[in-house]
Design an enzyme around this catalytic site. Structure first.
Site, mmCIF file in Angstrom:
data_model
loop_
_atom_site.group_PDB
_atom_site.id
_atom_site.type_symbol
_atom_site.label_atom_id
_atom_site.label_comp_id
_atom_site.label_asym_id
_atom_site.label_seq_id
_atom_site.Cartn_x
_atom_site.Cartn_y
_atom_site.Cartn_z
ATOM 1 N N ARG A 1 10.086 6.821 4.263
ATOM 2 C CA ARG A 1 10.251 8.100 4.623
ATOM 3 C C ARG A 1 10.551 8.409 5.907
ATOM 4 N NH1 ARG A 1 4.045 9.687 2.985
ATOM 5 N NH2 ARG A 1 5.057 11.830 3.596
ATOM 6 N N ARG B 1 1.019 -1.229 0.117
ATOM 7 C CA ARG B 1 0.157 0.057 -0.127
ATOM 8 C C ARG B 1 0.711 1.275 -0.091
ATOM 9 N NH1 ARG B 1 -3.961 -1.827 5.046
ATOM 10 N NH2 ARG B 1 -4.691 -3.733 4.074
ATOM 11 N N ASP C 1 1.896 5.172 -0.273
ATOM 12 C CA ASP C 1 1.242 6.320 0.575
ATOM 13 C C ASP C 1 0.832 7.265 -0.640
ATOM 14 O OD1 ASP C 1 1.157 5.149 2.976
ATOM 15 O OD2 ASP C 1 3.138 6.227 3.514
ATOM 16 N N TYR D 1 12.811 -0.231 -2.675
ATOM 17 C CA TYR D 1 12.504 1.380 -2.808
ATOM 18 C C TYR D 1 13.811 1.992 -3.061
ATOM 19 C CZ TYR D 1 7.693 0.514 -1.010
ATOM 20 O OH TYR D 1 6.402 0.343 -0.687
#
Length: 257
Positions: free
Chosen positions: A195, A50, A52, A109
């Protein structure tokens, strides 16, 4: 009922994340609407993760099930119906128990920081012009490989059973273009984890935190100890890993344009 995997990509700027939201458009909703229209039956899809709001994906996978025959030009049909900032690249049958989220064994990522304002990449990179010592950021990032519990980098309100993640790659790359790119790969990630890690490592790069203090933040298992989360626009999901058996069906029965 046959289960299919979709391979896709999207620019997340205009979306409230991957998952359906009651108050905003999501990538999941866009795809489900298109598939339901094409197959003339309600279609629900499940993504590998999921992302963001505002986060991008160069590679994302999702699965859906249907008993309807797939049109020959399914991919072309989907891409003609969805917005230009979402693209479907492939669709193929998998085993009934293959799951886009739970069968995945890794996620990779990248977080891209531009050292100057770039109008051609607005919304795709985080513009950060303050001085950074990348060597210190890399030294701190290497500490991530020595830990398992990352509660300090997880959003407080989350429904996970464990904060444990196996990180196998975490480093900063100084590119010739001037960009500074953070690479991180793990078996799973917590909500907001990448993040939060990037934001805290930026504090190390500015000299506001030492490597030892970064290590102590991880051990504290307290989100309040870590730095502010870096903005969403610099983050992209670039690879989702699966066991080779998941893709075995492609060789014999691949859905093509």
């Amino acid at each position: 009922m046959t289960r299919y995997f979709l391979q896709l990509a999207y620019r997340g700027t205009a979306y409230h994340g991957w998952q359906r939201q009651p108050n905003g458009l999501s990538v999941q909703e866009v795809l489900e609407t298109a598939l339901s229209t094409i197959l003339r039956q309600p279609i629900a899809i499940v993504g590998s993760g999921r992302t963001d709001a505002g986060v991008h994906a160069a590679e994302q996978f999702a699965h859906f099930e249907t008993d309807a025959p797939l049109p020959i030009h399914l991919i072309r049909s989907i891409n003609s119906m969805i917005p230009p900032d979402v693209a479907v690249y492939d669709c193929f049958p998998v085993r009934p128990d293959d799951h886009a989220r739970f069968t995945a064994i890794s996620r990779y990522y990248q977080y891209t920081i531009s050292r100057r304002k770039d109008p051609f990449r607005d919304g795709l990179v985080y513009v950060f012009t303050l001085p950074l010592v990348v060597e210190h950021m890399n030294e701190a990032a290497s500490r991530l490989l020595h830990h398992i519990d990352f509660e300090s980098f997880s959003k407080v309100k989350t429904d996970v059973l464990t904060f444990n993640c196996q990180i196998e790659r975490a480093y900063w790359e100084q590119q010739a273009t001037g960009d500074v790119v953070f690479h991180i790969k793990a078996n799973r990630f917590l909500h907001g984890m990448v993040r939060a890690i990037v934001g805290t490592l930026l504090a190390v790069g500015q000299g506001r935190l030492s490597v030892a203090e970064f290590d102590q933040i991880i051990l504290a298992r307290d989100r309040r100890k870590a730095g502010r989360a870096a903005p969403a626009q610099g983050l992209s999901l670039v690879e989702v890993g699966y066991p080779v058996e998941v893709f075995a069906a492609i060789k014999s029965e691949k859905t093509k344009e």
